[in-house]
Each structure stands twice: as structure tokens, then as C-alpha cells.
Design a protein around this motif. Sequence first.
Motif, PDB file in Angstrom:
ATOM      1  N   THR A  71       6.549  -3.481  27.766  1.00 23.04           N
ATOM      2  CA  THR A  71       7.677  -4.414  27.684  1.00 23.04           C
ATOM      3  C   THR A  71       8.731  -4.111  28.750  1.00 23.04           C
ATOM      4  O   THR A  71       9.269  -5.033  29.378  1.00 23.04           O
ATOM      5  CB  THR A  71       8.307  -4.336  26.288  1.00 23.04           C
ATOM      6  OG1 THR A  71       8.653  -2.959  25.995  1.00 23.04           O
ATOM      7  CG2 THR A  71       7.339  -4.843  25.234  1.00 23.04           C
ATOM      8  N   GLN A  72       9.000  -2.830  28.985  1.00 24.46           N
ATOM      9  CA  GLN A  72       9.958  -2.460  30.021  1.00 24.46           C
ATOM     10  C   GLN A  72       9.430  -2.804  31.414  1.00 24.46           C
ATOM     11  O   GLN A  72      10.167  -3.319  32.260  1.00 24.46           O
ATOM     12  CB  GLN A  72      10.279  -0.973  29.913  1.00 24.46           C
ATOM     13  CG  GLN A  72      10.965  -0.559  28.623  1.00 24.46           C
ATOM     14  CD  GLN A  72      11.195   0.925  28.545  1.00 24.46           C
ATOM     15  OE1 GLN A  72      10.678   1.696  29.367  1.00 24.46           O
ATOM     16  NE2 GLN A  72      11.961   1.360  27.545  1.00 24.46           N
ATOM     17  N   LYS A 109       7.230  -5.099  32.207  1.00 27.42           N
ATOM     18  CA  LYS A 109       7.232  -6.553  32.386  1.00 27.42           C
ATOM     19  C   LYS A 109       8.636  -7.087  32.644  1.00 27.42           C
ATOM     20  O   LYS A 109       8.824  -8.009  33.441  1.00 27.42           O
ATOM     21  CB  LYS A 109       6.630  -7.229  31.149  1.00 27.42           C
ATOM     22  CG  LYS A 109       6.346  -8.717  31.316  1.00 27.42           C
ATOM     23  CD  LYS A 109       5.659  -9.270  30.092  1.00 27.42           C
ATOM     24  CE  LYS A 109       5.279 -10.739  30.337  1.00 27.42           C
ATOM     25  NZ  LYS A 109       6.446 -11.578  30.681  1.00 27.42           N
ATOM     26  N   SER A 110       9.624  -6.498  31.983  1.00 27.82           N
ATOM     27  CA  SER A 110      11.001  -6.929  32.208  1.00 27.82           C
ATOM     28  C   SER A 110      11.451  -6.623  33.633  1.00 27.82           C
ATOM     29  O   SER A 110      12.067  -7.464  34.302  1.00 27.82           O
ATOM     30  CB  SER A 110      11.921  -6.241  31.192  1.00 27.82           C
ATOM     31  OG  SER A 110      13.272  -6.586  31.427  1.00 27.82           O
ATOM     32  N   VAL A 111      11.134  -5.425  34.124  1.00 35.09           N
ATOM     33  CA  VAL A 111      11.506  -5.065  35.491  1.00 35.09           C
ATOM     34  C   VAL A 111      10.787  -5.951  36.503  1.00 35.09           C
ATOM     35  O   VAL A 111      11.378  -6.444  37.475  1.00 35.09           O
ATOM     36  CB  VAL A 111      11.194  -3.574  35.749  1.00 35.09           C
ATOM     37  CG1 VAL A 111      11.400  -3.215  37.212  1.00 35.09           C
ATOM     38  CG2 VAL A 111      12.072  -2.689  34.865  1.00 35.09           C
ATOM     39  N   TYR A 112       9.497  -6.193  36.277  1.00 31.13           N
ATOM     40  CA  TYR A 112       8.714  -7.029  37.198  1.00 31.13           C
ATOM     41  C   TYR A 112       9.250  -8.464  37.237  1.00 31.13           C
ATOM     42  O   TYR A 112       9.372  -9.059  38.318  1.00 31.13           O
ATOM     43  CB  TYR A 112       7.250  -7.001  36.774  1.00 31.13           C
ATOM     44  CG  TYR A 112       6.372  -7.943  37.555  1.00 31.13           C
ATOM     45  CD1 TYR A 112       5.925  -7.619  38.830  1.00 31.13           C
ATOM     46  CD2 TYR A 112       5.984  -9.168  37.014  1.00 31.13           C
ATOM     47  CE1 TYR A 112       5.119  -8.484  39.553  1.00 31.13           C
ATOM     48  CE2 TYR A 112       5.174 -10.041  37.722  1.00 31.13           C
ATOM     49  CZ  TYR A 112       4.750  -9.699  38.984  1.00 31.13           C
ATOM     50  OH  TYR A 112       3.960 -10.570  39.694  1.00 31.13           O
ATOM     51  N   ASP A 113       9.570  -9.012  36.072  1.00 35.41           N
ATOM     52  CA  ASP A 113      10.089 -10.386  36.030  1.00 35.41           C
ATOM     53  C   ASP A 113      11.419 -10.497  36.762  1.00 35.41           C
ATOM     54  O   ASP A 113      11.682 -11.492  37.465  1.00 35.41           O
ATOM     55  CB  ASP A 113      10.238 -10.854  34.580  1.00 35.41           C
ATOM     56  CG  ASP A 113       8.895 -11.041  33.884  1.00 35.41           C
ATOM     57  OD1 ASP A 113       7.876 -11.197  34.596  1.00 35.41           O
ATOM     58  OD2 ASP A 113       8.863 -11.020  32.635  1.00 35.41           O
ATOM     59  N   CYS A 114      12.271  -9.495  36.622  1.00 35.09           N
ATOM     60  CA  CYS A 114      13.564  -9.535  37.315  1.00 35.09           C
ATOM     61  C   CYS A 114      13.380  -9.455  38.834  1.00 35.09           C
ATOM     62  O   CYS A 114      14.056 -10.175  39.584  1.00 35.09           O
ATOM     63  CB  CYS A 114      14.443  -8.391  36.817  1.00 35.09           C
ATOM     64  SG  CYS A 114      14.997  -8.556  35.108  1.00 35.09           S
ATOM     65  N   ARG A 124      12.122 -12.799  40.050  1.00 32.06           N
ATOM     66  CA  ARG A 124      13.198 -13.799  40.057  1.00 32.06           C
ATOM     67  C   ARG A 124      14.067 -13.655  41.296  1.00 32.06           C
ATOM     68  O   ARG A 124      14.453 -14.646  41.931  1.00 32.06           O
ATOM     69  CB  ARG A 124      14.052 -13.665  38.794  1.00 32.06           C
ATOM     70  CG  ARG A 124      13.408 -14.197  37.529  1.00 32.06           C
ATOM     71  CD  ARG A 124      14.360 -14.063  36.369  1.00 32.06           C
ATOM     72  NE  ARG A 124      15.589 -14.813  36.615  1.00 32.06           N
ATOM     73  CZ  ARG A 124      16.713 -14.638  35.930  1.00 32.06           C
ATOM     74  NH1 ARG A 124      16.788 -13.681  34.999  1.00 32.06           N
ATOM     75  NH2 ARG A 124      17.773 -15.376  36.189  1.00 32.06           N
ATOM     76  N   CYS A 140       0.990  -9.647  33.556  1.00 32.31           N
ATOM     77  CA  CYS A 140       2.059 -10.406  34.201  1.00 32.31           C
ATOM     78  C   CYS A 140       1.473 -11.511  35.071  1.00 32.31           C
ATOM     79  O   CYS A 140       0.276 -11.536  35.362  1.00 32.31           O
ATOM     80  CB  CYS A 140       2.957  -9.493  35.041  1.00 32.31           C
ATOM     81  SG  CYS A 140       3.759  -8.162  34.111  1.00 32.31           S
TER      82      CYS A 140
END
Length: 337
Positions: free
Chosen positions: A56-57, A59-64, A67, A112
Motif C-alpha cells: 500500500t505504501q 503503490k501510494s508513492v508510485y501513484d504520486c 501524477r 500498479c
Amino acid sequence: TNADTNADTNADTNALSSAAAADAPTSAGKTSSSSSSSHRKNNVFSSLLKKLDKPTQIKSVYDCICRLLNACQTNQGFFSNDPMECFQECFVLLWKLLEDNDSFLEVVVTRCDVLALVRPLMFFMYECRNDHSKLGMLYSCVFILLKLSGERQFCVSLNTAYDDSVPLGDLAKFSGGTFADLLVLICQKVVVSSTEHMNSMLNGILTVIANCSPYLTSLSMLASVKLLNLFELVTKPKFLYQAHHNPTYVVLMLDIFNNLIQYQYAGCPHLVYAIVRRYELFFNLTKLPEFLEHEETPTPTSQPPLPPSPSAATPHQPTAQPATNTDNNNNNNNNNN
């Protein structure tokens, strides 16, 4: 959870305290050489990035990061209309995560959206190909692609149909292909446009295509023609004999053709047709020394021999005197007789 947050905070506090203690002077007024050297070698931020293993961490870093990188298409920030200037830093951070954290690479390619990263990579490679001030960003994109191309899931995802989501100037009319076709087109543009730095990045670019080639289920006619253009470039005698490592590029290109024809023959009829049309490129490899001699060695021209230079010891030869009338009459009488 609060417990995890407190544990991470304590770990950070202890790491910073140990780093500060390493810099503190000893009682004798001298700094500890061993402590300062260990402090220079240990990067706290890098160590924390390596310990990032929760999906989860990650994926959050990758998505940011994606973006931020995808904002290149609008060239606007998220909180204002000012253009963003942190793309180079995002690529360096992403490269460090992929290189140092094995869990990050595994989560990115399996859980991802990898194409969310492919779009900005293609965009910046195309935009930076002629800009010497952005050469570092171009190398970062090539290195990230080289790291991702070693994963099967990434190569398979390139077979997704291209959705015209990347503004690429004169390639805007490209449609009806896949992201694999886009990758081949961009790599060919980078190699042809960056002639000064071609040798330094050609190995990485061809390795990316070679790693992906066994998993590409189809290839468009345009991408097939560009591959043959790359093959023509690396098989030119002038380039082939320019450096001792240049023949390895021919091996990589032959490996690409072999993988596409052997594993994806049914989906690559355009490539087979392009190879048949340019068959002379392959036949010239079998007679390369003869072909090189014919192309590079100038044909000697026939020149008349030079007259011998006069020597000082050579005696002077008298010139022939014209015949007199008496001599002519004697010659005529002899002929009559």
C-alpha cells in the motif's frame, strides 16, 4: 497505525541522534574519524527507502510520482498554474527506488498501472533528444526503461493499444498501434537525432527493445520499417569498424529480429515483409570485408610514368642534325639500284 508511526518516529530519531553523535567532538577536542566516515557512508533517507516494503505504501508513492510526471502534458502544477520544474528529481527518486528496493519493482510491475509511467517516459525521451541541457534526464529515462524491461509483466503490458494520450509533435498522427510500436518509434528517433551521444546510449536502447521483443505480440508497419532503419545504421561499414564494440549492436539487432520471428511470427507479418524487401542488408553481412573494401578503398587511377630526373654525371647528348641534299641523293640512288 499509531504504533507503526511511533516506531518509525523513534527509528528516525535514533538514526538522527546517532548521526549527530558521530559528528560531535571527542573529549580531547578531536573528531572521531571512524564515526564521521560511517556517517558519510550511511544515508538515512536512502536506508528508509530500502525498508519500504508494504504494497500500500509503495503503490501510494508510485501513484504520486506518476501524477507529478504526467503533469508534463499540461505543464501546470497541481496547486497553481505555474509550470513544474521537478521532473528531473522525480526521475532520480524513481530510479533509486527501482534500483535499491526490490519490493518496489515487484509491486510496480504486478499491482500498479505501468503504462502511467510509460507515457511520461516516452514524452521526455522525445522532447529531450535534441536538448543538450536535458541530457541527464534522457539518460534517466533510458536507465528506468532498462530496469523495467527485465520484467515480463512490463513487456506484456506494452501490447496494450496506444490511446493517443501523449503529445509527440510529428508523431501525433501515429494511431492504430500499441505502446510497443510507440517505444520502437521513440527509440529510433532518439538514436537518429542524438548522433553525438549515440554510442553512449545505443547499447541501452537496443537492450531495452531486445528484452521486450519476445513478448511483443504484434508490430506495425511503421515500427517494422524503423527497426530496419536502425539495422541499416549499425551495419554500415564506417560505423561497424569505428570501434571494437560496435559489432555487438549488430548482434542485438539480429537478436531482436530472431525473437520476433521465432516467438511472434503470426503477429509480425509487417516485419517479415520489411525484412524481405531489405534483404540486401543481411546478405552484405556475409561478404562484409569484400563490401568494405569496395566501399571504402579508393580505386587507383592509371598515371603515365614520370620521366627520369637528369643526373649531373650523364654526358650531354647532341641533338640530331637535319639531312643534307647530298645525303638525300645518295639514299635515292641506293633505292633505285
